[in-house]
Design an enzyme around this catalytic site. Structure first.
Site, PDB file in Angstrom:
ATOM      1  N   ASP A  25       0.879  -1.318   0.039  1.00  0.00           N
ATOM      2  CA  ASP A  25      -0.115   0.018  -0.035  1.00  0.00           C
ATOM      3  C   ASP A  25       0.453   1.212   0.036  1.00  0.00           C
ATOM      4  OD1 ASP A  25      -1.407  -2.286   0.999  1.00  0.00           O
ATOM      5  OD2 ASP A  25      -2.334  -1.023   2.577  1.00  0.00           O
TER       6      ASP A  25
ATOM      7  N   GLN B   1       4.163   0.611   2.264  1.00  0.00           N
ATOM      8  CA  GLN B   1       4.341  -0.678   3.059  1.00  0.00           C
ATOM      9  C   GLN B   1       5.601  -1.319   2.445  1.00  0.00           C
ATOM     10  OE1 GLN B   1       1.916  -2.311   6.037  1.00  0.00           O
ATOM     11  NE2 GLN B   1       2.628  -0.196   6.120  1.00  0.00           N
TER      12      GLN B   1
ATOM     13  N   SER C 246      -0.502   0.462   7.431  1.00  0.00           N
ATOM     14  CA  SER C 246      -0.797   1.673   6.614  1.00  0.00           C
ATOM     15  C   SER C 246      -1.439   2.564   7.494  1.00  0.00           C
ATOM     16  CB  SER C 246      -1.746   1.163   5.399  1.00  0.00           C
ATOM     17  OG  SER C 246      -1.295   0.246   4.800  1.00  0.00           O
TER      18      SER C 246
ATOM     19  N   GLU D  93     -10.441  -2.493   4.336  1.00  0.00           N
ATOM     20  CA  GLU D  93      -9.131  -2.029   4.595  1.00  0.00           C
ATOM     21  C   GLU D  93      -9.003  -0.635   3.919  1.00  0.00           C
ATOM     22  OE1 GLU D  93      -6.150  -5.785   4.769  1.00  0.00           O
ATOM     23  OE2 GLU D  93      -6.798  -5.555   3.016  1.00  0.00           O
TER      24      GLU D  93
HETATM   25  C1  FRU Z   1      -3.930  -3.574   2.721  1.00  0.00           C
HETATM   26  C2  FRU Z   1      -3.160  -4.124   3.880  1.00  0.00           C
HETATM   27  C3  FRU Z   1      -3.575  -3.094   5.195  1.00  0.00           C
HETATM   28  C4  FRU Z   1      -2.429  -3.227   6.225  1.00  0.00           C
HETATM   29  C5  FRU Z   1      -1.299  -3.388   5.256  1.00  0.00           C
HETATM   30  C6  FRU Z   1      -0.516  -4.497   5.806  1.00  0.00           C
HETATM   31  O1  FRU Z   1      -2.974  -4.278   1.637  1.00  0.00           O
HETATM   32  O2  FRU Z   1      -3.489  -5.485   4.316  1.00  0.00           O
HETATM   33  O3  FRU Z   1      -4.876  -3.446   5.646  1.00  0.00           O
HETATM   34  O4  FRU Z   1      -2.313  -2.224   6.912  1.00  0.00           O
HETATM   35  O5  FRU Z   1      -1.807  -3.899   4.079  1.00  0.00           O
HETATM   36  O6  FRU Z   1       0.831  -4.536   4.996  1.00  0.00           O
END
Ligand code: FRU
Length: 516
Positions: free
Chosen positions: A59, A75, A119, A236
């Site tokens: 993300d 991420q 995130s 999410e």
């Molecule tokens: C979405 C997610 C978010 C989380 C992050 C973890 O792709 O699952 O909900 O914060 O990625 O890497």
């Protein structure tokens, strides 16, 4: 035996204690990225998209304009090319088109984030300091991820946009809800507001609202939106923002990435699916949708988008080009994952979103090579570029003067016979992005509705951004977008025009290569 923490409150003291020094954790992450980058193969590595020099990314996080530059955090798993303990990587740009890698911004160091800094988003505080609010993630049992997680929201601040100081947990999770993450903060009047995705106690995905005066003390303000499908267990990366409609009214757009939705017809074909609703909302009320849940992107490789408001008021979106569950062949090359290009959002007359490549991206491209108009006889195939692996292609298909059942562009066409096909399908009445000829990676196709502008004019405009390993298609006036990885074999990467089962008239064809 694993302890049952279902209803355990999260004690602030230990949650904010460090299990490792943040600086040391950041240095270790830098070494991880550097080791992967040193051995990287660039055959598909992007030239104009945000990616980590090495490692896995997902993300976009903390998108903002701060200190005279655009910032895209993401991420990051710095120690391998699969998803793993999450860090925040960082890229910045002076012009929203050319990005440079910045030092890793956040690494897990507090107890509450022992298994990952997940995130979140960024806002510039009243004091000019950059604040990022993000999810601190812990597994209940590290040996068994199915036992669930403990997630709370944390704050970190930065004066220069590069080095961050952790301020600890600011939104706790007293009920011990199993999924509670991805805070998106914005300023509304005198208050800071944040939407956070969560799995309600009954297992339903919903979006909660919080408010704060100082970004440190937050109050719960209720549920903004609860998903109507009981199978959808988590929303999410929620995002909520106002946009002016052509009628002058302000509408609210609610974006989220839904987990658990079933595929039906052309919809929800991905592992998890990101989309939006347009409707009405005011603080204290629930969001009332006026549209269906519509995909933000019809391609296989799109998820977890986030927006920011630019200083000039434009709403800009970037998404993650996700591998969509399957392995991505770039994982053998030392990297995995890139962000989409930044897109400008606006509302069309029918109340749905339009997305255009950010106008700043024009600076990437050199002079236009005009190749059209071109008439293709029935079943003809014509090579129009011998080698254009990285390019901006604009094609207008004259639908009213064409009889082809399917016709369009074969892109990244390589010596091994592989290509990625962008076509108009007259039987399905859809814009198709087809990778059945892919020699590596996922095959299959996706199909978006023909944009309203093409139905009105009889001409389908396709704007295509080609990078070494990806294809992004903006159809019509940006009513539909499709993004996929496209991983061509060695040698030149041609562009071909194709007419299947009838003739095709291309009224305009322009190819631009990267500016020297
Ligand atoms: C979405 C997610 C978010 C989380 C992050 C973890 O792709 O699952 O909900 O914060 O990625 O890497």
């Amino acid at each position: 035996m694993a302890t049952d923490l279902t209803n355990a409150p999260l004690p602030d003291e230990p949650a904010n204690g460090s299990f490792v020094a943040h600086d040391a954790a950041l240095e270790r992450a830098e070494r991880g990225v550097a080791a992967l980058a040193a051995a990287r193969s660039d055959r598909w590595y992007p030239t104009f998209h945000v990616a980590s020099p090495g490692g896995w990314i997902n993300d976009p996080n903390g998108l903002c304009f701060f200190g005279g530059r655009w910032h895209a955090f993401y991420q990051l798993h710095p120690f391998g090319t699969t998803w793993g303990p999450m860090h925040w990587g960082h890229a910045s740009s002076a012009d929203l088109a050319h990005w440079r890698t910045e030092p890793v911004a956040l690494a897990p160091s507090l107890e509450a984030e022992r298994d990952g800094v997940y995130s979140g988003s960024a806002v510039v505080g009243d004091d000019g300091v950059l604040n990022v609010v993000y999810t601190a993630h812990r597994w209940r049992d590290v040996r068994d991820e199915t036992a669930g997680n403990l997630e709370v929201q944390c704050l970190a601040t930065s004066r220069d946009g590069v080095r961050f100081e952790k301020r600890g947990v600011v939104i706790a999770n007293p009920a011990g809800l199993r999924d509670f993450r991805d805070p998106k903060v914005w300023r509304q009047g005198d208050a800071w507001l944040a939407v956070v995705g969560r799995r309600a106690a009954d297992g339903r995905g919903e979006i909660a609202l919080f408010s704060s005066e100082d970004l440190r003390a937050w109050s719960y303000e209720g549920v903004v939106y609860r998903h109507p499908d009981p199978r959808v267990f988590m929303l999410e990366c929620p995002d909520l923002f106002g946009l002016a409609a052509p009628d002058g009214e302000r509408r609210w757009v609610l974006c989220f990435s839904a987990m658990g939705a079933r595929a039906h017809g052309y919809r929800n074909r991905n592992f998890n699916n990101a989309g939006y609703l347009v409707g009405t909302w005011r603080p204290g009320a629930t969001f009332e949708p006026q549209t269906d849940f519509l995909p933000l992107d019809w391609g296989q490789n799109f998820y977890a988008p986030q927006t920011l408001e630019a200083p000039d008021g434009r709403r800009i979106l970037m998404g993650w080009m996700s591998p969509n569950g399957g392995p991505l062949p770039t994982q053998q090359d030392g990297w995995c994952g890139q962000l989409t290009v930044p897109r400008e959002l606006s509302l069309a007359g029918d109340g749905t979103l339009r997305q255009e490549p950010a106008r700043e991206l024009e600076t990437l491209w050199g002079p236009a090579r005009e190749l059209g108009p071109i008439e293709l006889a029935a079943n003809e195939e014509l090579e129009v570029e011998k080698d254009a692996g990285v390019a901006c292609v604009e094609a207008t298909l004259d639908l009213s003067a064409s009889t082809a059942e399917r016709g369009g562009l074969k892109l990244h066409a390589a010596a091994d016979g592989g290509y990625t096909y962008v076509a108009y399908d007259d039987q399905a009445r859809r814009v198709v992005l087809d990778r059945q000829a892919a020699r590596v990676g996922e095959r299959g196709y996706r199909a978006a509705p023909v944009p309203a502008s093409a139905l009105a004019t009889g001409e389908l405009r396709l704007r295509v951004l080609l990078d070494r390993g990806s294809v992004e298609v903006f159809a019509g006036e940006g009513e539909q977008v499709l993004s996929v990885y496209s991983l061509p074999g060695a040698g030149p990467r041609a562009i071909r025009l194709v007419a299947e089962g009838g003739a095709l008239r291309v009224s305009r064809l322009v190819v631009r290569r990267p500016r020297a």
